[in-house]
Design a protein around this motif. Structure first.
Motif, PDB file in Angstrom:
ATOM      1  N   ALA A 202       0.913  -1.213  -0.195  1.00  0.00           N
ATOM      2  CA  ALA A 202      -0.073  -0.020  -0.105  1.00  0.00           C
ATOM      3  C   ALA A 202       0.781   1.404   0.024  1.00  0.00           C
ATOM      4  CB  ALA A 202      -0.936   0.035   1.172  1.00  0.00           C
ATOM      5  N   ARG A 203       0.423   2.169  -0.529  1.00  0.00           N
ATOM      6  CA  ARG A 203       1.062   3.667  -0.549  1.00  0.00           C
ATOM      7  C   ARG A 203       1.179   4.072   0.656  1.00  0.00           C
ATOM      8  NH1 ARG A 203      -0.762   7.290  -5.512  1.00  0.00           N
ATOM      9  NH2 ARG A 203       1.320   8.252  -4.689  1.00  0.00           N
ATOM     10  N   VAL A 204       2.227   4.377   1.615  1.00  0.00           N
ATOM     11  CA  VAL A 204       2.572   4.962   2.910  1.00  0.00           C
ATOM     12  C   VAL A 204       3.870   5.748   2.681  1.00  0.00           C
ATOM     13  CG1 VAL A 204       1.405   2.950   4.098  1.00  0.00           C
ATOM     14  CG2 VAL A 204       3.818   2.759   3.533  1.00  0.00           C
ATOM     15  N   LYS A 205       4.001   6.424   3.597  1.00  0.00           N
ATOM     16  CA  LYS A 205       4.921   7.372   3.737  1.00  0.00           C
ATOM     17  C   LYS A 205       6.463   6.465   3.651  1.00  0.00           C
ATOM     18  CE  LYS A 205       2.514  11.005   6.381  1.00  0.00           C
ATOM     19  NZ  LYS A 205       2.587  11.726   7.533  1.00  0.00           N
ATOM     20  N   GLU A 206       7.433   6.934   3.209  1.00  0.00           N
ATOM     21  CA  GLU A 206       8.772   6.492   3.072  1.00  0.00           C
ATOM     22  C   GLU A 206       9.340   5.760   4.356  1.00  0.00           C
ATOM     23  OE1 GLU A 206      11.888   4.690   1.401  1.00  0.00           O
ATOM     24  OE2 GLU A 206      10.195   5.514   0.351  1.00  0.00           O
ATOM     25  N   PRO A 207       9.121   6.808   5.443  1.00  0.00           N
ATOM     26  CA  PRO A 207       9.806   5.994   6.718  1.00  0.00           C
ATOM     27  C   PRO A 207       8.764   4.768   7.395  1.00  0.00           C
ATOM     28  CG  PRO A 207       9.617   8.406   6.765  1.00  0.00           C
ATOM     29  CD  PRO A 207       8.911   8.127   5.709  1.00  0.00           C
ATOM     30  N   ALA A 208       7.990   4.872   6.830  1.00  0.00           N
ATOM     31  CA  ALA A 208       6.889   3.706   7.373  1.00  0.00           C
ATOM     32  C   ALA A 208       7.243   2.272   6.495  1.00  0.00           C
ATOM     33  CB  ALA A 208       5.569   3.956   7.023  1.00  0.00           C
ATOM     34  N   ILE A 209       7.897   2.657   5.073  1.00  0.00           N
ATOM     35  CA  ILE A 209       8.124   1.283   4.328  1.00  0.00           C
ATOM     36  C   ILE A 209       9.592   1.092   4.909  1.00  0.00           C
ATOM     37  CG2 ILE A 209       8.953   0.933   2.159  1.00  0.00           C
ATOM     38  CD1 ILE A 209       7.040   2.775   1.000  1.00  0.00           C
ATOM     39  N   ARG A 210      10.152   2.026   5.294  1.00  0.00           N
ATOM     40  CA  ARG A 210      11.741   1.599   5.801  1.00  0.00           C
ATOM     41  C   ARG A 210      11.442   0.871   7.254  1.00  0.00           C
ATOM     42  NH1 ARG A 210      13.863   6.324   5.492  1.00  0.00           N
ATOM     43  NH2 ARG A 210      14.234   6.905   7.632  1.00  0.00           N
ATOM     44  N   LEU A 211      10.613   1.179   7.881  1.00  0.00           N
ATOM     45  CA  LEU A 211      10.377   0.351   9.186  1.00  0.00           C
ATOM     46  C   LEU A 211       9.605  -0.963   8.929  1.00  0.00           C
ATOM     47  CD1 LEU A 211       8.793   3.297  11.669  1.00  0.00           C
ATOM     48  CD2 LEU A 211      10.794   1.801  12.179  1.00  0.00           C
ATOM     49  N   LEU A 212       8.931  -0.975   8.136  1.00  0.00           N
ATOM     50  CA  LEU A 212       8.416  -2.224   7.803  1.00  0.00           C
ATOM     51  C   LEU A 212       9.420  -3.326   7.272  1.00  0.00           C
ATOM     52  CD1 LEU A 212       5.736  -4.213   7.712  1.00  0.00           C
ATOM     53  CD2 LEU A 212       5.210  -3.071   5.355  1.00  0.00           C
ATOM     54  N   GLU A 213      10.026  -2.803   6.236  1.00  0.00           N
ATOM     55  CA  GLU A 213      11.273  -3.703   5.737  1.00  0.00           C
ATOM     56  C   GLU A 213      11.993  -3.986   6.591  1.00  0.00           C
ATOM     57  OE1 GLU A 213      12.386  -1.382   2.389  1.00  0.00           O
ATOM     58  OE2 GLU A 213      10.808  -2.030   1.040  1.00  0.00           O
ATOM     59  N   THR A 214      12.476  -3.158   7.469  1.00  0.00           N
ATOM     60  CA  THR A 214      13.631  -3.613   8.426  1.00  0.00           C
ATOM     61  C   THR A 214      12.862  -4.401   9.401  1.00  0.00           C
ATOM     62  OG1 THR A 214      14.486  -1.219   8.501  1.00  0.00           O
ATOM     63  CG2 THR A 214      14.855  -2.621  10.391  1.00  0.00           C
ATOM     64  N   ALA A 215      11.745  -4.415   9.785  1.00  0.00           N
ATOM     65  CA  ALA A 215      10.992  -5.408  10.828  1.00  0.00           C
ATOM     66  C   ALA A 215      10.943  -6.766  10.297  1.00  0.00           C
ATOM     67  CB  ALA A 215       9.633  -4.803  11.216  1.00  0.00           C
ATOM     68  N   ILE A 216      10.559  -6.861   8.780  1.00  0.00           N
ATOM     69  CA  ILE A 216      10.540  -8.122   8.161  1.00  0.00           C
ATOM     70  C   ILE A 216      12.118  -8.799   7.965  1.00  0.00           C
ATOM     71  CG2 ILE A 216      10.224  -9.240   5.920  1.00  0.00           C
ATOM     72  CD1 ILE A 216       7.913  -7.434   5.587  1.00  0.00           C
ATOM     73  N   ARG A 217      13.099  -7.734   7.671  1.00  0.00           N
ATOM     74  CA  ARG A 217      14.552  -8.469   7.834  1.00  0.00           C
ATOM     75  C   ARG A 217      14.818  -9.040   9.250  1.00  0.00           C
ATOM     76  NH1 ARG A 217      19.058  -6.115   9.384  1.00  0.00           N
ATOM     77  NH2 ARG A 217      18.201  -4.188   9.338  1.00  0.00           N
ATOM     78  N   LEU A 218      14.639  -8.176  10.321  1.00  0.00           N
ATOM     79  CA  LEU A 218      14.953  -8.565  11.591  1.00  0.00           C
ATOM     80  C   LEU A 218      14.286  -9.888  12.027  1.00  0.00           C
ATOM     81  CD1 LEU A 218      15.100  -5.233  13.613  1.00  0.00           C
ATOM     82  CD2 LEU A 218      16.927  -6.711  12.652  1.00  0.00           C
ATOM     83  N   LEU A 219      13.039 -10.009  11.544  1.00  0.00           N
ATOM     84  CA  LEU A 219      12.070 -11.056  11.730  1.00  0.00           C
ATOM     85  C   LEU A 219      12.981 -12.378  11.342  1.00  0.00           C
ATOM     86  CD1 LEU A 219       9.697 -12.540  12.949  1.00  0.00           C
ATOM     87  CD2 LEU A 219       8.539 -11.785  10.867  1.00  0.00           C
TER      88      LEU A 219
END
Length: 211
Positions: A2-19
Motif C-alpha cells: 500500500a502507498r505509505v510514507k517512506e519512513p513507514a516502508i523503511r520500518l516495515l522492511e527493517t522489521a521483516i528483515r529482523l524477523l
C-alpha cells in the motif's frame, strides 16, 4: 504494498528483515528504530505502536504470498495447477519461515490469529478457491462448495508446512509427502488415481525444469 510514507516502508522492511534474521524477539521498537536510523517514536507515529506494526508485517506477508501464488503455473490441467499452487505456497513458507509463523499467529509476538480478518489473507486464499473451482468445472472433482473444499486443502497444506519448517521430513518431503498428499486429496475429491498421477508427474517435470 500500500502507498505509505517512506519512513513507514523503511520500518516495515527493517522489521521483516529482523524477523527473518533474529526471530520474533527482535521486533522491539527501540531496535527497529536503531536499525532504521529513526527514533523510537517513529514506530508510534507511523503505525500507532508495535501491535499495529506486527499486523502490518502480516499484511505484507500475505501480499507477498498472493504474488507468489499468482505466479504459479497456469496450464490446461487444473489438477496439476492446483498441485503447483500448493507447492508455491509451501516454497513461500519454507523460504520465509518466521514471516509465515507470524502471519498465522504461531509466534508469541503475534499473539492472535492475524489471518482472520485481513483482506490480504482472503485475497491469497481466493487463488486456492479459484483453482478448486476450475477442477470442479472440469469434471475431475465432485460438485461441492469450492470455498469449503479449498479450506480443507489449505488445512492439509498448512499442517504439512508447519511440520516441514519445524524440521520434519528431511530433504525429500515434497516428493515423498506433499505431492502424494495432493494426489490423495484429488482422488478423494473424485479424480481418478491415474489422472491424479499424470498431473503429479507433470508438476514434478515443471520443478525439474526450473533453474
Amino acid at each position: 504494498m500500500a502507498r505509505v510514507k517512506e519512513p513507514a516502508i523503511r520500518l516495515l522492511e527493517t522489521a521483516i528483515r529482523l524477523l527473518s534474521e533474529a526471530g520474533p524477539e527482535s521486533l522491539q521498537a527501540r531496535r527497529l528504530a536503531a536499525e532504521s536510523g529513526m527514533s523510537t517514536m517513529a514506530v508510534y507515529t507511523h503505525f500507532g505502536g508495535m501491535p499495529q506494526l506486527i499486523r502490518a508485517i502480516a499484511r505484507e506477508g500475505f501480499i507477498r504470498l498472493g504474488r507468489r501464488l499468482e505466479s504459479s503455473p497456469h496450464g490446461d490441467d487444473p489438477v496439476a495447477d492446483l498441485l503447483d499452487l500448493g507447492l508455491a505456497y509451501r516454497d513461500h513458507a519454507v523460504e520465509n519461515p518466521q514471516l509465515y509463523r507470524l502471519m498465522f499467529g504461531v509466534t508469541a509476538t503475534a499473539g492472535n490469529r492475524l489471518a482472520d480478518d485481513l483482506p490480504e489473507g482472503e485475497a491469497a486464499f481466493a487463488h486456492l478457491v479459484k483453482a478448486v473451482t476450475r477442477i470442479i468445472e472440469s469434471g475431475r472433482a465432485r460438485e461441492e462448495d469450492p470455498a469449503r473444499a479449498a479450506a480443507q486443502i489449505w488445512s492439509a497444506i498448512h499442517g504439512y508446512v508447519l511440520l516441514e519448517i519445524a524440521g520434519y521430513f528431511g530433504g525429500d518431503g515434497v516428493e515423498q509427502i506433499l505431492l502424494p498428499l495432493g494426489m490423495k486429496l484429488a482422488t478423494g475429491a473424485g479424480d481418478t488415481a491415474e489422472a491424479a498421477a499424470r498431473s503429479a508427474a507433470e508438476v514434478t517435470a515443471h520443478r525439474t525444469r526450473r533453474p
